[in-house]
Design a protein around this motif. Structure first.
Motif, PDB file in Angstrom:
ATOM      1  N   ALA A   1     -21.899  52.849 -34.240  1.00  0.00           N
ATOM      2  CA  ALA A   1     -20.793  52.576 -33.327  1.00  0.00           C
ATOM      3  C   ALA A   1     -19.451  52.520 -34.048  1.00  0.00           C
ATOM      4  O   ALA A   1     -18.419  52.858 -33.469  1.00  0.00           O
ATOM      5  CB  ALA A   1     -21.040  51.258 -32.601  1.00  0.00           C
ATOM      6  N   THR A   2     -19.453  52.106 -35.328  1.00  0.00           N
ATOM      7  CA  THR A   2     -18.195  52.065 -36.067  1.00  0.00           C
ATOM      8  C   THR A   2     -17.757  53.447 -36.527  1.00  0.00           C
ATOM      9  O   THR A   2     -16.623  53.624 -36.972  1.00  0.00           O
ATOM     10  CB  THR A   2     -18.307  51.150 -37.309  1.00  0.00           C
ATOM     11  N   GLY A   3     -18.654  54.437 -36.447  1.00  0.00           N
ATOM     12  CA  GLY A   3     -18.306  55.788 -36.864  1.00  0.00           C
ATOM     13  C   GLY A   3     -18.542  56.063 -38.334  1.00  0.00           C
ATOM     14  O   GLY A   3     -18.218  57.146 -38.824  1.00  0.00           O
ATOM     15  N   VAL A   4     -19.113  55.104 -39.066  1.00  0.00           N
ATOM     16  CA  VAL A   4     -19.408  55.297 -40.486  1.00  0.00           C
ATOM     17  C   VAL A   4     -20.682  56.133 -40.621  1.00  0.00           C
ATOM     18  O   VAL A   4     -21.638  55.941 -39.865  1.00  0.00           O
ATOM     19  CB  VAL A   4     -19.608  53.927 -41.178  1.00  0.00           C
ATOM     20  N   PRO A   5     -20.738  57.096 -41.548  1.00  0.00           N
ATOM     21  CA  PRO A   5     -21.971  57.862 -41.750  1.00  0.00           C
ATOM     22  C   PRO A   5     -23.153  56.941 -42.070  1.00  0.00           C
ATOM     23  O   PRO A   5     -23.029  56.010 -42.877  1.00  0.00           O
ATOM     24  CB  PRO A   5     -21.643  58.762 -42.946  1.00  0.00           C
ATOM     25  N   VAL A   6     -24.291  57.196 -41.434  1.00  0.00           N
ATOM     26  CA  VAL A   6     -25.496  56.380 -41.622  1.00  0.00           C
ATOM     27  C   VAL A   6     -26.645  57.297 -42.018  1.00  0.00           C
ATOM     28  O   VAL A   6     -26.825  58.364 -41.419  1.00  0.00           O
ATOM     29  CB  VAL A   6     -25.876  55.623 -40.334  1.00  0.00           C
ATOM     30  N   LEU A   7     -27.417  56.889 -43.013  1.00  0.00           N
ATOM     31  CA  LEU A   7     -28.608  57.644 -43.385  1.00  0.00           C
ATOM     32  C   LEU A   7     -29.769  56.688 -43.627  1.00  0.00           C
ATOM     33  O   LEU A   7     -29.568  55.497 -43.884  1.00  0.00           O
ATOM     34  CB  LEU A   7     -28.347  58.527 -44.608  1.00  0.00           C
ATOM     35  N   THR A   8     -30.979  57.205 -43.523  1.00  0.00           N
ATOM     36  CA  THR A   8     -32.195  56.418 -43.710  1.00  0.00           C
ATOM     37  C   THR A   8     -32.797  56.737 -45.076  1.00  0.00           C
ATOM     38  O   THR A   8     -32.838  57.894 -45.487  1.00  0.00           O
ATOM     39  CB  THR A   8     -33.235  56.749 -42.628  1.00  0.00           C
ATOM     40  N   TYR A   9     -33.274  55.676 -45.760  1.00  0.00           N
ATOM     41  CA  TYR A   9     -33.902  55.868 -47.072  1.00  0.00           C
ATOM     42  C   TYR A   9     -34.866  54.715 -47.334  1.00  0.00           C
ATOM     43  O   TYR A   9     -34.586  53.573 -46.977  1.00  0.00           O
ATOM     44  CB  TYR A   9     -32.829  55.913 -48.161  1.00  0.00           C
ATOM     45  N   ARG A  10     -36.013  55.041 -47.941  1.00  0.00           N
ATOM     46  CA  ARG A  10     -37.039  54.050 -48.271  1.00  0.00           C
ATOM     47  C   ARG A  10     -37.363  53.154 -47.072  1.00  0.00           C
ATOM     48  O   ARG A  10     -37.210  51.926 -47.120  1.00  0.00           O
ATOM     49  CB  ARG A  10     -36.612  53.197 -49.469  1.00  0.00           C
ATOM     50  N   CYS A  11     -37.833  53.780 -45.985  1.00  0.00           N
ATOM     51  CA  CYS A  11     -38.140  53.051 -44.747  1.00  0.00           C
ATOM     52  C   CYS A  11     -39.212  51.999 -44.974  1.00  0.00           C
ATOM     53  O   CYS A  11     -40.135  52.201 -45.768  1.00  0.00           O
ATOM     54  CB  CYS A  11     -38.674  53.998 -43.671  1.00  0.00           C
ATOM     55  N   ILE A  12     -39.095  50.906 -44.253  1.00  0.00           N
ATOM     56  CA  ILE A  12     -40.192  49.955 -44.244  1.00  0.00           C
ATOM     57  C   ILE A  12     -41.314  50.544 -43.387  1.00  0.00           C
ATOM     58  O   ILE A  12     -41.056  51.331 -42.471  1.00  0.00           O
ATOM     59  CB  ILE A  12     -39.755  48.577 -43.697  1.00  0.00           C
ATOM     60  N   PRO A  13     -42.572  50.217 -43.680  1.00  0.00           N
ATOM     61  CA  PRO A  13     -43.689  50.762 -42.891  1.00  0.00           C
ATOM     62  C   PRO A  13     -43.626  50.296 -41.438  1.00  0.00           C
ATOM     63  O   PRO A  13     -42.881  49.379 -41.081  1.00  0.00           O
ATOM     64  CB  PRO A  13     -44.928  50.186 -43.594  1.00  0.00           C
ATOM     65  N   GLY A  14     -44.418  50.937 -40.604  1.00  0.00           N
ATOM     66  CA  GLY A  14     -44.473  50.559 -39.199  1.00  0.00           C
ATOM     67  C   GLY A  14     -43.278  51.057 -38.433  1.00  0.00           C
ATOM     68  O   GLY A  14     -42.962  52.254 -38.434  1.00  0.00           O
ATOM     69  N   HIS A  15     -42.547  50.139 -37.791  1.00  0.00           N
ATOM     70  CA  HIS A  15     -41.434  50.547 -36.933  1.00  0.00           C
ATOM     71  C   HIS A  15     -40.301  51.180 -37.724  1.00  0.00           C
ATOM     72  O   HIS A  15     -39.515  51.955 -37.165  1.00  0.00           O
ATOM     73  CB  HIS A  15     -40.920  49.355 -36.125  1.00  0.00           C
TER      74      HIS A  15
END
Length: 348
Positions: free
Chosen positions: A274-288
């Motif tokens: 929502a703030t418009g800052v670039p977001v990326l995913t890394y080293r996800c926790i298991p499950g959800h």
């Protein structure tokens, strides 16, 4: 009706309360944790948080065994029935019930399906991936953040529609200049900042994430440890890493950063988008965390770096300024507009 299993469900409940109160409605908030008898809810919450801290892989395994038709699923959903008496008491006289936690949704759906509860029930899905526990056929409507989540809810047999993301859009007044944050942390004013988040409890491989970002030489990792003081103490000893405890200026921190690196796909991710800052995913926790990462990527909202090479590539893209801003334009459907689809409409 929220659930204090982490801060995201409560944060969503607060935003719903704000929007409905602004429309002149009287809102009462409850925590499903407090509606279990004999402090069972608090024990469940403690066990869940300890499981994520000590053995997150076991949490992913548990979720896989909680699919409909399994013995564990039947046992879990029936056990939630122990909240029935207090749920009926808490919701007496209400015109509408909105749930932001799957435990509450399951218990309320059972009451609706059994005709013990006549008040319409709506579930707000706080995640972009929808586990079966989120959906009950007795719930009148499921509100989703994106069509990906709405589709998954329908596949589990729920009625679903897409609405605006319920996150704070306003940056707090008096936000310091971006350079002020860096100076406060002992960094050069023009330093690149990658804000690493792991929810209110600092869950996941945040130390390894910070080390990978620092080793890339592309940014200084600033890690939000939340209430995880042990993590903050451990990270504070690492060169090239800034470790922060619980903060109330999250929106300001995000806007002062050059990108946000997340691992669970929860409410914090939506705030960052929502703030418009670039977001990326890394080293996800298991499950959800894994299922949310896949759903966010499918929706085109957050790319998923599956290894350290991809992390460097995505960080470079984020800092180059060529990054989509997918939540800059909100969906036309507002919360109050969507609630008019429930059997007894909330006046707009």
């Amino acid at each position: 009706m929220s659930g204090s299993f982490g801060a995201g469900h409560d944060a969503a409940a607060r935003e719903i309360a704000i929007r409905l109160t602004e429309q002149g409605h009287l809102v009462r908030a409850w925590d499903i944790v407090d509606l279990f008898p004999a402090r069972i809810g608090r024990l469940l919450r403690s066990a869940y948080l300890k499981q994520l801290e000590v053995s997150p892989r076991s949490w992913g395994l548990l979720l896989r065994h909680l699919e409909p038709g399994s013995t564990l699923h039947r046992a879990a959903t029936r056990a939630l029935g122990m909240t029935a008496r207090r749920l009926l008491s808490a919701t007496a006289g209400a015109d509408l019930i909105v749930s932001t936690h799957p435990f509450a949704s399951q218990a309320l759906g059972r009451l609706r399906a059994g005709e013990r509860l006549t008040t319409p029930v709506v579930t707000y899905l706080t995640d972009l991936s929808v586990h079966s526990l989120w959906v009950h056929r007795g719930v009148d409507l499921h509100l989703a953040l994106h069509e990906v989540a709405a589709r998954q809810a329908r596949e589990w047999g729920g009625r679903a529609t897409v609405i605006e993301p319920l996150v704070p859009y306003a940056v707090p007044a008096g936000l310091a200049d971006r350079a002020d944050y860096r100076v406060a942390w002992g960094l050069e004013p023009d330093s690149r900042i990658a804000l690493v988040v792991g929810g209110s409890l600092g869950i996941g491989d945040l130390a390894a994430t910070a080390a990978d970002i620092a080793a890339s030489g592309l940014a200084v990792p600033v890690v939000l440890c939340g209430r995880n003081e042990a993590l903050r103490a451990r990270l504070a000893r690492l060169d090239g890493v800034v470790a922060l405890g619980w903060r109330s200026d999250l929106a300001g921190l995000m806007q002062a950063s050059d990108c946000v690196v997340q691992n669970a796909g929860g409410f914090t991710s939506l705030e960052a988008l929502a703030t418009g800052v670039p977001v990326l995913t890394y080293r996800c926790i298991p499950g959800h965390g894994l299922t949310n990462a896949a759903a966010l990527e499918e929706a085109g909202l957050v790319p998923w770096a599956r290894d350290v090479v991809a992390l460097s590539t995505l960080l470079s893209r984020a800092f180059a300024g060529a990054w989509p801003r997918p939540l800059a334009t909100r969906p036309a459907q507002t919360l109050v507009g969507a609630l008019t689809l429930a059997p007894t409409a909330v006046p707009a």
